[in-house]
Write a protein that holds these residues in place. Structure first.
Motif, PDB file in Angstrom:
ATOM      1  N   ALA A   1     -10.852  21.777   8.179  1.00 17.99           N
ATOM      2  CA  ALA A   1     -10.661  22.736   7.332  1.00 17.99           C
ATOM      3  C   ALA A   1      -9.104  23.140   6.578  1.00 17.99           C
ATOM      4  O   ALA A   1      -9.127  23.496   5.576  1.00 17.99           O
ATOM      5  CB  ALA A   1     -10.754  24.164   8.267  1.00 17.99           C
ATOM      6  N   TYR A   2      -8.058  22.261   7.513  1.00  9.76           N
ATOM      7  CA  TYR A   2      -6.903  22.340   7.154  1.00  9.76           C
ATOM      8  C   TYR A   2      -6.740  21.670   5.741  1.00  9.76           C
ATOM      9  O   TYR A   2      -6.004  22.011   4.621  1.00  9.76           O
ATOM     10  CB  TYR A   2      -5.773  22.000   8.191  1.00  9.76           C
ATOM     11  CG  TYR A   2      -4.413  21.777   7.657  1.00  9.76           C
ATOM     12  CD1 TYR A   2      -3.719  23.046   7.625  1.00  9.76           C
ATOM     13  CD2 TYR A   2      -3.961  20.637   7.495  1.00  9.76           C
ATOM     14  CE1 TYR A   2      -2.500  22.851   7.145  1.00  9.76           C
ATOM     15  CE2 TYR A   2      -2.465  20.471   7.068  1.00  9.76           C
ATOM     16  CZ  TYR A   2      -1.664  21.630   7.000  1.00  9.76           C
ATOM     17  OH  TYR A   2      -0.536  21.494   6.670  1.00  9.76           O
ATOM     18  N   THR A   3      -7.520  20.482   5.755  1.00  5.13           N
ATOM     19  CA  THR A   3      -7.487  19.334   4.715  1.00  5.13           C
ATOM     20  C   THR A   3      -8.072  20.580   3.433  1.00  5.13           C
ATOM     21  O   THR A   3      -7.480  20.217   2.186  1.00  5.13           O
ATOM     22  CB  THR A   3      -8.014  18.068   4.831  1.00  5.13           C
ATOM     23  OG1 THR A   3      -7.654  17.696   5.851  1.00  5.13           O
ATOM     24  CG2 THR A   3      -7.877  17.257   3.683  1.00  5.13           C
ATOM     25  N   ARG A   4      -9.167  21.075   3.622  1.00  2.00           N
ATOM     26  CA  ARG A   4      -9.782  21.611   2.476  1.00  2.00           C
ATOM     27  C   ARG A   4      -8.881  22.809   2.238  1.00  2.00           C
ATOM     28  O   ARG A   4      -9.080  23.100   0.897  1.00  2.00           O
ATOM     29  CB  ARG A   4     -11.025  22.218   3.187  1.00  2.00           C
ATOM     30  CG  ARG A   4     -12.162  21.372   3.225  1.00  2.00           C
ATOM     31  CD  ARG A   4     -13.525  21.840   3.489  1.00  2.00           C
ATOM     32  NE  ARG A   4     -13.632  22.691   4.864  1.00  2.00           N
ATOM     33  CZ  ARG A   4     -13.902  22.233   5.921  1.00  2.00           C
ATOM     34  NH1 ARG A   4     -14.348  20.883   5.882  1.00  2.00           N
ATOM     35  NH2 ARG A   4     -14.011  23.032   7.245  1.00  2.00           N
ATOM     36  N   ALA A   5      -8.161  23.669   3.001  1.00  2.00           N
ATOM     37  CA  ALA A   5      -7.148  24.437   2.468  1.00  2.00           C
ATOM     38  C   ALA A   5      -5.943  24.146   1.629  1.00  2.00           C
ATOM     39  O   ALA A   5      -5.647  24.493   0.705  1.00  2.00           O
ATOM     40  CB  ALA A   5      -6.641  25.327   3.826  1.00  2.00           C
TER      41      ALA A   5
ATOM     42  N   GLU B   1      -9.102   8.820  -1.985  1.00  2.34           N
ATOM     43  CA  GLU B   1     -10.426   9.321  -2.781  1.00  2.34           C
ATOM     44  C   GLU B   1     -11.428   9.931  -1.726  1.00  2.34           C
ATOM     45  O   GLU B   1     -12.151  10.892  -2.173  1.00  2.34           O
ATOM     46  CB  GLU B   1     -11.116   8.258  -3.836  1.00  2.34           C
ATOM     47  CG  GLU B   1     -10.283   7.908  -4.762  1.00  2.34           C
ATOM     48  CD  GLU B   1      -9.833   9.365  -5.682  1.00  2.34           C
ATOM     49  OE1 GLU B   1     -10.623  10.250  -5.845  1.00  2.34           O
ATOM     50  OE2 GLU B   1      -8.743   9.249  -6.336  1.00  2.34           O
ATOM     51  N   GLU B   2     -11.696   9.167  -0.704  1.00  5.30           N
ATOM     52  CA  GLU B   2     -12.590   9.710   0.307  1.00  5.30           C
ATOM     53  C   GLU B   2     -12.243  11.051   0.929  1.00  5.30           C
ATOM     54  O   GLU B   2     -13.266  12.084   1.190  1.00  5.30           O
ATOM     55  CB  GLU B   2     -12.830   8.694   1.525  1.00  5.30           C
ATOM     56  CG  GLU B   2     -13.460   7.582   0.856  1.00  5.30           C
ATOM     57  CD  GLU B   2     -13.848   6.319   2.162  1.00  5.30           C
ATOM     58  OE1 GLU B   2     -13.614   6.822   3.269  1.00  5.30           O
ATOM     59  OE2 GLU B   2     -14.211   5.293   1.771  1.00  5.30           O
ATOM     60  N   VAL B   3     -10.938  11.068   1.422  1.00  7.68           N
ATOM     61  CA  VAL B   3     -10.429  12.400   1.881  1.00  7.68           C
ATOM     62  C   VAL B   3     -10.519  13.619   0.896  1.00  7.68           C
ATOM     63  O   VAL B   3     -10.726  14.656   1.389  1.00  7.68           O
ATOM     64  CB  VAL B   3      -8.877  12.088   2.280  1.00  7.68           C
ATOM     65  CG1 VAL B   3      -8.396  13.576   3.234  1.00  7.68           C
ATOM     66  CG2 VAL B   3      -9.167  11.235   3.707  1.00  7.68           C
ATOM     67  N   VAL B   4     -10.187  13.263  -0.390  1.00 10.04           N
ATOM     68  CA  VAL B   4     -10.186  14.502  -1.071  1.00 10.04           C
ATOM     69  C   VAL B   4     -11.625  14.717  -1.508  1.00 10.04           C
ATOM     70  O   VAL B   4     -11.868  15.936  -1.780  1.00 10.04           O
ATOM     71  CB  VAL B   4      -9.221  14.053  -2.753  1.00 10.04           C
ATOM     72  CG1 VAL B   4      -9.843  14.890  -3.841  1.00 10.04           C
ATOM     73  CG2 VAL B   4      -7.891  13.880  -2.142  1.00 10.04           C
TER      74      VAL B   4
ATOM     75  N   VAL C   1      -4.208   8.369   2.533  1.00 15.14           N
ATOM     76  CA  VAL C   1      -3.609   9.558   2.912  1.00 15.14           C
ATOM     77  C   VAL C   1      -3.786  10.089   4.426  1.00 15.14           C
ATOM     78  O   VAL C   1      -4.746   9.956   4.906  1.00 15.14           O
ATOM     79  CB  VAL C   1      -4.171  10.939   1.770  1.00 15.14           C
ATOM     80  CG1 VAL C   1      -5.581  11.124   2.187  1.00 15.14           C
ATOM     81  CG2 VAL C   1      -3.446  12.182   1.888  1.00 15.14           C
ATOM     82  N   ALA C   2      -2.687  10.573   4.931  1.00 15.30           N
ATOM     83  CA  ALA C   2      -2.870  10.985   6.253  1.00 15.30           C
ATOM     84  C   ALA C   2      -2.310  12.569   6.168  1.00 15.30           C
ATOM     85  O   ALA C   2      -1.314  12.772   5.507  1.00 15.30           O
ATOM     86  CB  ALA C   2      -1.744  10.394   6.958  1.00 15.30           C
TER      87      ALA C   2
ATOM     88  N   THR D   1       0.920  -1.176   0.119  1.00 18.22           N
ATOM     89  CA  THR D   1       0.059  -0.061   0.069  1.00 18.22           C
ATOM     90  C   THR D   1       0.731   1.245   0.058  1.00 18.22           C
ATOM     91  O   THR D   1       1.917   1.236   0.639  1.00 18.22           O
ATOM     92  CB  THR D   1      -1.038  -0.051   1.194  1.00 18.22           C
ATOM     93  OG1 THR D   1      -1.893  -1.200   1.156  1.00 18.22           O
ATOM     94  CG2 THR D   1      -1.861   1.189   1.297  1.00 18.22           C
ATOM     95  N   VAL D   2       0.403   2.434  -0.949  1.00 20.02           N
ATOM     96  CA  VAL D   2       1.091   3.411  -0.679  1.00 20.02           C
ATOM     97  C   VAL D   2       0.399   4.569   0.103  1.00 20.02           C
ATOM     98  O   VAL D   2      -0.812   4.770  -0.053  1.00 20.02           O
ATOM     99  CB  VAL D   2       1.328   4.258  -2.214  1.00 20.02           C
ATOM    100  CG1 VAL D   2       2.185   5.482  -2.232  1.00 20.02           C
ATOM    101  CG2 VAL D   2       1.848   3.011  -2.962  1.00 20.02           C
ATOM    102  N   VAL D   3       0.831   5.174   1.161  1.00 17.32           N
ATOM    103  CA  VAL D   3       0.360   5.673   2.279  1.00 17.32           C
ATOM    104  C   VAL D   3       1.055   7.406   2.133  1.00 17.32           C
ATOM    105  O   VAL D   3       2.152   7.450   2.063  1.00 17.32           O
ATOM    106  CB  VAL D   3       0.327   5.322   3.541  1.00 17.32           C
ATOM    107  CG1 VAL D   3       0.042   6.518   4.360  1.00 17.32           C
ATOM    108  CG2 VAL D   3      -0.283   3.964   3.948  1.00 17.32           C
ATOM    109  N   GLY D   4       0.081   8.430   1.602  1.00 17.01           N
ATOM    110  CA  GLY D   4       0.819   9.475   1.523  1.00 17.01           C
ATOM    111  C   GLY D   4       0.553  10.400   2.737  1.00 17.01           C
ATOM    112  O   GLY D   4      -0.551  10.262   3.500  1.00 17.01           O
TER     113      GLY D   4
END
Length: 236
Positions: free
Chosen positions: A221-225, A212-215, A197-198, A27-30
């Motif tokens: 709010a930080y992820t959205r930024a 894909e779920e996180v995106v 992704v983390a 698995t590739v974890v970002g």
């Protein structure tokens, strides 16, 4: 690899605090965050380059390899490409192989990263940035790692060659079933390369899940930024 309650301090400054993160097999974890968020410190803790508190369970240290951001700085300018790649052969095998066997293994590794065997006789200064990064990847693969840590490996490259290196990482992961911790400040790059992704903010993990779920539906709010900072094509 399983990382539990990872904390890293530089002097009195806490850079990473209480990080829990799993990197499943194949698995590739970002790991994504802005500059100064602690991403590279996590990479260095995982590879044993900095002291830390907490628990890191997984492959033996020699089975965890890192590819650094600056491909020129990570290669010895006095060594040929072939010598650099041979130096990292698994389990110190370079000294036990015949000259012909060593050359064949170097050729195989260069082929894995889509470089001709003729590059073995060249020096890092004779290569482009993208070619040097491919050599760095080949050298890391020579140890037959169970976990590859890629720390901002395209950020020092020209935009024109970043895509080819990302395509290389995707193809290698599929071909070799590598587990990988892929570090970047760019969520678009992470989305292209990673399965999960983390999101790291000021040394703390604030969001984690399938990429894909996180995106598609970030909770924080930080992820959205970070998503808003991704360049988008301009409509005609």
């Amino acid at each position: 690899m399983r990382i539990t309650d990872l904390t890293v301090r530089y002097g009195s400054r806490t850079v990473v605090e209480g990080l829990d993160l799993d990197i499943p097999p194949a698995t590739v974890v970002g790991l994504v965050g802005e500059s100064g968020s602690g991403k590279s410190t996590v990479a260095r803790a995982v590879t044993g380059l900095v002291p830390y508190r907490g628990t890191i369970e997984g492959p033996a240290r020699h089975k965890v390899q890192m590819v650094f951001q600056d491909p020129y700085g990570s290669l010895n300018p006095r060594m040929t490409v072939g010598a650099s790649v041979a130096e990292g052969l698994a389990g110190g095998r370079a000294g036990t192989l015949s000259r012909v066997q060593r050359a064949a293994e170097v050729e195989r590794l260069l082929s894995l990263v889509s470089l001709s065997p003729r590059y073995a006789a060249r020096y890092p200064r004779e290569l482009s940035g993208g070619q040097r990064q491919r050599v760095a990847v080949a050298r890391a693969l020579g140890t037959r790692p169970e976990l590859l840590v890629a720390d901002e490996i395209t950020s020092a490259l020209d935009v024109s060659v970043q895509g080819s290196v990302l395509n290389l990482i995707r193809s290698l992961q599929a071909e070799l079933d590598l587990s990988m911790l892929f570090i970047s400040h760019d969520l678009a790059v992470v989305r292209y390369v990673c399965d999960r992704v983390a999101v790291l903010h000021q040394g703390r993990l604030v969001e984690e899940g399938p990429v894909e779920e996180v995106v598609a539906a970030p909770r924080m709010a930080y992820t959205r930024a970070l998503l808003d900072a991704v360049p988008r094509p301009v409509s005609a």
